[in-house]
Design a protein around this motif. Structure first.
Motif, PDB file in Angstrom:
ATOM      1  N   GLY A 188       4.389   3.737  12.549  1.00  0.00           N
ATOM      2  CA  GLY A 188       4.680   2.966  11.348  1.00  0.00           C
ATOM      3  C   GLY A 188       4.406   1.488  11.429  1.00  0.00           C
ATOM      4  N   ILE A 189       5.117   0.775  12.301  1.00  0.00           N
ATOM      5  CA  ILE A 189       4.971  -0.679  12.362  1.00  0.00           C
ATOM      6  C   ILE A 189       3.580  -1.072  12.819  1.00  0.00           C
ATOM      7  N   ALA A 190       3.087  -0.423  13.879  1.00  0.00           N
ATOM      8  CA  ALA A 190       1.788  -0.807  14.444  1.00  0.00           C
ATOM      9  C   ALA A 190       0.666  -0.602  13.437  1.00  0.00           C
ATOM     10  N   ALA A 193       0.852  -3.077  10.512  1.00  0.00           N
ATOM     11  CA  ALA A 193       0.429  -4.414  10.931  1.00  0.00           C
ATOM     12  C   ALA A 193      -1.092  -4.501  11.022  1.00  0.00           C
ATOM     13  N   VAL A 194      -1.724  -3.445  11.581  1.00  0.00           N
ATOM     14  CA  VAL A 194      -3.180  -3.443  11.710  1.00  0.00           C
ATOM     15  C   VAL A 194      -3.851  -3.491  10.339  1.00  0.00           C
ATOM     16  N   VAL A 195      -3.366  -2.669   9.411  1.00  0.00           N
ATOM     17  CA  VAL A 195      -3.995  -2.607   8.091  1.00  0.00           C
ATOM     18  C   VAL A 195      -3.738  -3.894   7.303  1.00  0.00           C
ATOM     19  N   GLU A 196      -2.532  -4.436   7.413  1.00  0.00           N
ATOM     20  CA  GLU A 196      -2.246  -5.710   6.733  1.00  0.00           C
ATOM     21  C   GLU A 196      -3.193  -6.804   7.229  1.00  0.00           C
ATOM     22  N   LYS A 197      -3.396  -6.864   8.526  1.00  0.00           N
ATOM     23  CA  LYS A 197      -4.284  -7.882   9.081  1.00  0.00           C
ATOM     24  C   LYS A 197      -5.712  -7.670   8.588  1.00  0.00           C
ATOM     25  N   TRP A 280      16.142  -7.347  14.377  1.00  0.00           N
ATOM     26  CA  TRP A 280      15.395  -7.701  13.165  1.00  0.00           C
ATOM     27  C   TRP A 280      14.213  -8.601  13.523  1.00  0.00           C
ATOM     28  N   SER A 281      13.040  -8.192  13.032  1.00  0.00           N
ATOM     29  CA  SER A 281      11.851  -9.026  13.170  1.00  0.00           C
ATOM     30  C   SER A 281      11.651  -9.773  11.868  1.00  0.00           C
ATOM     31  N   CYS A 282      11.840 -11.088  11.910  1.00  0.00           N
ATOM     32  CA  CYS A 282      11.664 -11.889  10.697  1.00  0.00           C
ATOM     33  C   CYS A 282      10.201 -11.907  10.263  1.00  0.00           C
ATOM     34  N   ALA A 283       9.276 -11.847  11.225  1.00  0.00           N
ATOM     35  CA  ALA A 283       7.853 -11.850  10.880  1.00  0.00           C
ATOM     36  C   ALA A 283       7.475 -10.575  10.136  1.00  0.00           C
ATOM     37  N   LEU A 284       8.027  -9.427  10.573  1.00  0.00           N
ATOM     38  CA  LEU A 284       7.749  -8.148   9.918  1.00  0.00           C
ATOM     39  C   LEU A 284       8.689  -7.881   8.753  1.00  0.00           C
ATOM     40  N   ARG A 285       9.820  -8.598   8.739  1.00  0.00           N
ATOM     41  CA  ARG A 285      10.883  -8.373   7.757  1.00  0.00           C
ATOM     42  C   ARG A 285      11.348  -6.924   7.797  1.00  0.00           C
ATOM     43  N   GLN A 527      12.057  -1.340   7.178  1.00  0.00           N
ATOM     44  CA  GLN A 527      11.674  -1.957   5.919  1.00  0.00           C
ATOM     45  C   GLN A 527      10.153  -2.049   5.829  1.00  0.00           C
ATOM     46  N   LEU A 528       9.526  -0.884   5.843  1.00  0.00           N
ATOM     47  CA  LEU A 528       8.067  -0.770   5.813  1.00  0.00           C
ATOM     48  C   LEU A 528       7.650   0.074   4.622  1.00  0.00           C
ATOM     49  N   TRP A 529       6.336   0.159   4.406  1.00  0.00           N
ATOM     50  CA  TRP A 529       5.797   1.053   3.386  1.00  0.00           C
ATOM     51  C   TRP A 529       5.108   2.265   4.013  1.00  0.00           C
ATOM     52  N   TRP A 530       4.579   2.087   5.217  1.00  0.00           N
ATOM     53  CA  TRP A 530       3.856   3.186   5.870  1.00  0.00           C
ATOM     54  C   TRP A 530       4.849   3.985   6.712  1.00  0.00           C
ATOM     55  N   GLY A 531       5.083   5.210   6.312  1.00  0.00           N
ATOM     56  CA  GLY A 531       6.030   6.055   7.014  1.00  0.00           C
ATOM     57  C   GLY A 531       6.659   7.039   6.050  1.00  0.00           C
TER      58      GLY A 531
END
Length: 1007
Positions: A188-190, A193-197, A280-285, A527-531
């Motif tokens: 999910g997170i990884a 992050a890759v697609v957002e970048k 909590w990752s503030c960068a990833l929210r 708090q992601l969208w992919w998953g």
């Protein structure tokens, strides 16, 4: 996974990258608050096991000198000619093996075309295996630890695949019905992050600008483009997976399983929504898992550049802050903190109840240094009495230890850091909206201006860093979904304690029991969208339950949730407004379901009935708790069974070495459970081993010719002692391979195969029979023996080197009787029992004496530099048994020692004069002719020069000051070796002087 800084293997197929280093495992751990009581138990963080992997014992080398382990470096790399397979072959067609073998082993030639044929023929499917003639009726099932879809496989994956595929291929060849399920994890997170970048780089848009639906379309497009790379790399590794059963953790079927698991856990009271402290990752929210938190040790002041922060931030600093005592102008309590930005959230100061320095202040109130608000001075035994000032500030909303302390004392927990890392309105207008580390500087300036900053010093600390974003992890109070783990954890711990679940190596049991004994509830909200979006719905009507609390329902669908909401509120479902939780589930939640959801759960599928529980799980120790532990918890809860009965932990330019060499090297490492120390030279050595096998088969195929007809194994009887010896060695190798696969210690199998092929077959038997094969007529025994060695030896090798074994085995003539197996991958694996009739341990013991004689004669040849001459040899023994032993092997002894005629010296006969001699134990002497083969006058100066060089080395070592431990042991071994070599040179010089013609001067000179 072990961290191996190795370059790419074959760039076109591999691109193997180094895995991430093993992270420290810990739960919610505070950024260093130095004066607190005992730090919160870092439940998921075990002291790293320090252990030394024993080096593989040196293989006895037979006639080749000292043995080498399969992966021991021998030769430097030199570029090899790359031979390509250029016969037009459609994917899935069988490779053309009608042409001659290339002159040398070339991995690209060998590995071409085979995999697609294996796959098309269905060799990897359990349905095919059920029809094989050697079928056992037993099943063996595994799932591959699903790699993240985010990128390429690394060398750690290669280790896992090499081990798993060897086990799977062995079970398949022995006749078991095997299922090995492939899959990949959506990560999910990884992945997000890759697609957002990528979206930002290529299109200049953020995901919130796209919207959730369009962003998810972009992720699926990326997965379609990149996800296949991992599958192709697995194929390149030779992984014999059943690709028709491939699954992805975001597939529709998997989503059904995830939803069902969530609902069942909720209905069982094991899943709830609550407000708790999370990583909590503030960068990833987003909340993040413990495994995504890296603990970075700082020795003192350190500047870090963090995402979203305009300038570098200093960490590793201890700020001493004064809290004035209310009503006493000159009294204050000084506390130390590494996080002044959390001062606005302080609600108390705590001291130990037995600290006499503060007894007089018990019950008093202190002034907050920033706001002037009154704070209680509380006493708590968790405060460490003798650390720092013995007083700590309490910030329940941003520190795990403080959260527990605040709960004990009924303190409020104001949140002063927002999800995006800025300061909240509770901090006041002067701080609101500032980045927390910008606010830190402003707070420190304010303290200095007010005269309440008592000191600033460098301070060692551990800083939690988000591994995905590089940002400092914050601890925030959030309303999230949590899994109650206590009950399931107790079952997981008891499963290992009772032996129902076996962890291997056994030292993992301690980590397992400790982790489950201290486990907390598991936050599964992200708090992601992919998953997998959480199947929970909030009933939006005000006062839906009449108590002002949020009302949540959980259902497999919105319709089911609406019906539940109607029953809960007593209102018609059509009148209710439901909003689904936008969060997704922790990736570890779905991956924990993999062993049974990949087989069709929650449906009662035939695969689930036949292959679950799995036979074995093999993975890296870094996944023991976060993945394996959670699989055991959820598998036991949801299916009533352990997902597997055994869990094993097996422990960048590699030149053109090939898949088989890499696999064999990885499997040869016998030290399991620790770090894997793999060098390029080890893989090179295995590549040379592949070339040895290749050349041996070229020789054997040439000997067999086109009209050769093999004998059945049960009818093959050795016609000479040498034939009997090699067949006994082959049977022994089969027994040892079987033992290695049964115990899953694959290094036993690699060692046995390396020794058989290299030291027994190539270095001894092939060399010994070459003269016989040149006779006319050619004897019938050796070709039959050579065929059996090739056929059975390649089958023994096939699970470890599948491409090389298939390429060579396909060129052997088939044995008569019954249809041959179409592929070595489904041919019967030789068992130790089936070859037991060839086993002759006593013959092998006797032949070892012959090998000692060969070594001695080779040593004499080297000493006297007899490179081309073939001197005669005599052996003397007073023991009839030993004479009989050597009598049976006189011809191969001479061949292997590169000598001429070999004979036995009659009992009582005098030793030949002027011949070089060497003792073999107490009862045997070997003599080698020198007369006429060596020039004493020319050779003596050479011996003298060598002696001078060795004596100088000996003197230097002797003069060294004795040390301790391994270094001294090595020094003593070297001293012994030098003295032995000097003695040999002295003896050789003596023999040469005896050969010199006598002169009057020499007679008068005396000795």
């Amino acid at each position: 996974m072990p961290h191996l800084p190795l370059a790419s293997l074959r760039p076109s197929l591999w691109g193997l990258r180094p895995p991430r280093g093993l992270r420290s495992l810990h739960p919610l751990s505070t950024q260093s608050e130095p004066h607190h009581g005992p730090p919160v138990s870092r439940r998921n963080r075990e002291a790293k096991q320090k252990r030394l992997r024993e080096r593989q014992a040196a293989l006895e080398a037979g006639t080749a000198g000292k043995g080498q382990s399969p992966a021991e470096p021998r030769k430097a790399w030199s570029p090899k000619e790359v031979v390509l397979y250029e016969v037009p072959t459609e994917p899935g067609e069988k490779k053309d093996v009608s042409g001659p073998l290339p002159a040398a082993y070339s991995p690209r030639y060998v590995e071409a075309a085979w995999y697609s044929w294996w796959e098309r023929e269905g060799f990897f499917k359990p349905e095919y295996q059920a029809q094989m003639p050697q079928t056992t009726g037993q099943t063996f099932s595994m799932c591959i630890p699903p790699p993240n879809v985010t990128g390429s496989l690394h060398i750690g994956h290669a280790l896992t695949v090499a081990i798993e595929d060897a086990l799977v291929r062995w079970h398949r060849m022995r006749g078991d019905r095997v299922l090995w399920v492939p899959g990949s994890d959506h990560a999910g997170i990884a992945t997000q992050a890759v697609v957002e970048k990528r979206l930002w780089t290529e299109r200049g848009v953020r995901r919130h600008e796209l919207g959730r639906e369009d962003f998810l379309k972009a992720v699926w497009q990326w997965k379609a483009a990149k996800g296949g790379e991992i599958c192709e790399q697995l194929r390149a590794l030779g992984a014999s997976l059943d690709w028709d059963r491939e699954c992805f953790t975001m597939d529709a079927g998997f989503s059904v399983a995830v939803t069902e698991a969530f609902v069942r856990l909720y209905e069982a009271g094991l899943l709830y929504r609550g407000r708790q402290l999370v990583n909590w990752s503030c960068a990833l929210r987003s909340a993040i898992s413990d495994i995504e938190v890296d603990s970075r040790a700082l020795p003192g002041r350190t500047e870090l550049q963090l995402p979203g922060c305009p300038s570098p931030v200093s960490f590793g600093l201890l700020f001493s802050v004064a809290f004035p005592v209310d009503g006493e102008p000159d009294a204050e309590v000084v506390v130390g903190t590494t996080r002044p930005e959390t001062l606005p959230g302080d609600v108390a100061v705590a001291v130990h109840p037995d600290d006499s320095r503060y007894t007089h202040l018990h019950g008093r109130r202190l002034r907050h240094p920033l706001t002037g608000e009154l704070l209680p001075l509380i006493t708590d035994p968790a405060v460490q009495l003798h650390v720092g000032t013995g007083a700590v500030k309490v910030t329940p909303a941003h520190s795990p230890a403080d959260t527990e302390m605040g709960a004990r004392h009924g303190l409020s927990a104001p949140s002063v850091i927002a999800e995006d890392g800025t300061m909240t309105p509770l901090c006041g207008d002067w701080l609101q909206g500032l980045h927390r580390f910008v606010a830190r500087e402003k707070i420190v300036c304010a303290l200095r201006e007010r005269g309440l900053l008592r000191g600033l010093q460098s301070h060692a600390m551990v800083l939690p860093i988000c591994s995905r974003s590089g940002d400092v992890v914050e601890y925030l109070l959030k309303s999230q979904w949590f899994v109650r783990c206590r009950e399931m954890a107790d079952r997981a711990a008891k499963a290992v304690e009772s032996g129902a679940l076996e962890l291997w190596p056994a030292f993992h049991r301690k980590n397992w029991q400790h982790w489950f004994a201290h486990i907390g509830d598991w936050c599964v909200s992200r708090q992601l969208w992919w998953g997998h979006q959480i199947p929970a719905y909030q009933v939006m009507e005000e006062h839906a339950r009449g108590d002002g609390q949020d009302c949540w329902v959980v259902g497999r669908s919105e319709a089911e949730a609406r019906a539940l909401a109607a029953a809960l509120t007593g209102r018609p479902g059509a009148e209710l407004t439901l909003e689904r939780d936008p969060d997704v589930l922790d990736t570890w939640f779905s991956s924990a379901l993999f062993p049974f959801s990949a087989l069709g759960w929650p449906q009662e599928t035939p695969d689930l009935a036949r292959f679950y529980p799995l036979s074995l799980l093999e993975t890296g120790s870094d996944l023991l708790l976060f993945w394996v532990g959670r699989m055991v918890m959820l598998g036991t809860q949801l299916t009533g069974q352990l997902p597997f009965s055994k869990k094993k932990d097996f422990p960048h330019g590699i030149p053109e070495c090939g898949t088989d060499a890499l696999r064999f090297t990885l499997c040869s490492h016998g030290g399991l459970g620790g770090d894997l120390h793999l060098s390029v030279s080890e893989v090179l050595s295995c590549r040379h081993f592949c070339n040895k096998i290749w050349n041996a088969l070229r020789f054997i195929l040439n000997v067999l010719g086109e009209k050769f007809t093999p004998q059945p194994v049960e009818e093959l009887c050795p016609s000479s002692p040498m034939d009997a010896w090699i067949l006994s060695r082959l049977a022994g190798a089969a027994q040892e391979c079987e033992r290695g696969f049964l115990t899953r210690e694959l290094s036993l199998a690699t060692r046995a195969l390396h020794h058989f092929w290299l030291h027994s077959l190539c270095d001894v038997y092939l060399e010994a029979v070459k003269p016989l094969l040149s006779h006319s007529p050619r004897p019938q025994g050796p070709p039959q023996v050579l065929f059996s060695c090739a056929d059975l030896g390649l089958r023994l090798l096939a699970p470890l080197m599948p491409f090389l074994a298939e390429e060579l085995w396909q060129r052997l003539p088939p044995r008569p009787g019954g249809p041959p197996a179409p592929s070595i991958s489904v041919a019967p694996y030789p068992s130790g029992h089936s070859l037991e009739h060839w086993r002759q341990p006593e013959l092998e013991r006797r032949f070892s004496h012959v090998q000692e004689a060969v070594q001695a004669l080779r040593g004499l040849r080297a000493t006297y530099q007899l490179t081309k001459a073939r001197p005669r040899v005599l052996l003397h023994s007073s023991e009839p048994e030993e004479r009989g032993l050597f009598q049976a092997f006189l011809e191969p002894l001479g061949t292997l020692a590169h000598c001429g005629a070999v004979a036995l010296l009659p009992p009582g006969a005098a030793a030949p004069s002027g011949w070089a001699q060497a003792p073999l134990g107490d009862t045997v002497q070997v003599y080698m002719e020198l007369q006429g083969l060596v020039d004493p006058g020319a050779h003596l100066p050479l011996l003298a020069a060598r002696r001078h060089k060795l004596q100088k080395q000996l003197d230097g070592l002797t003069a060294q000051t004795p040390s301790e431990g391994e270094a001294e042991t090595q020094r003593q071994q070297r001293l012994s070796s030098l003295r032995l070599e000097l003695a040999k040179l002295d003896q050789a010089a003596s023999h040469l002087r005896q050969l010199m013609p006598e002169t009057p001067s020499s007679r008068s000179a005396g000795p």
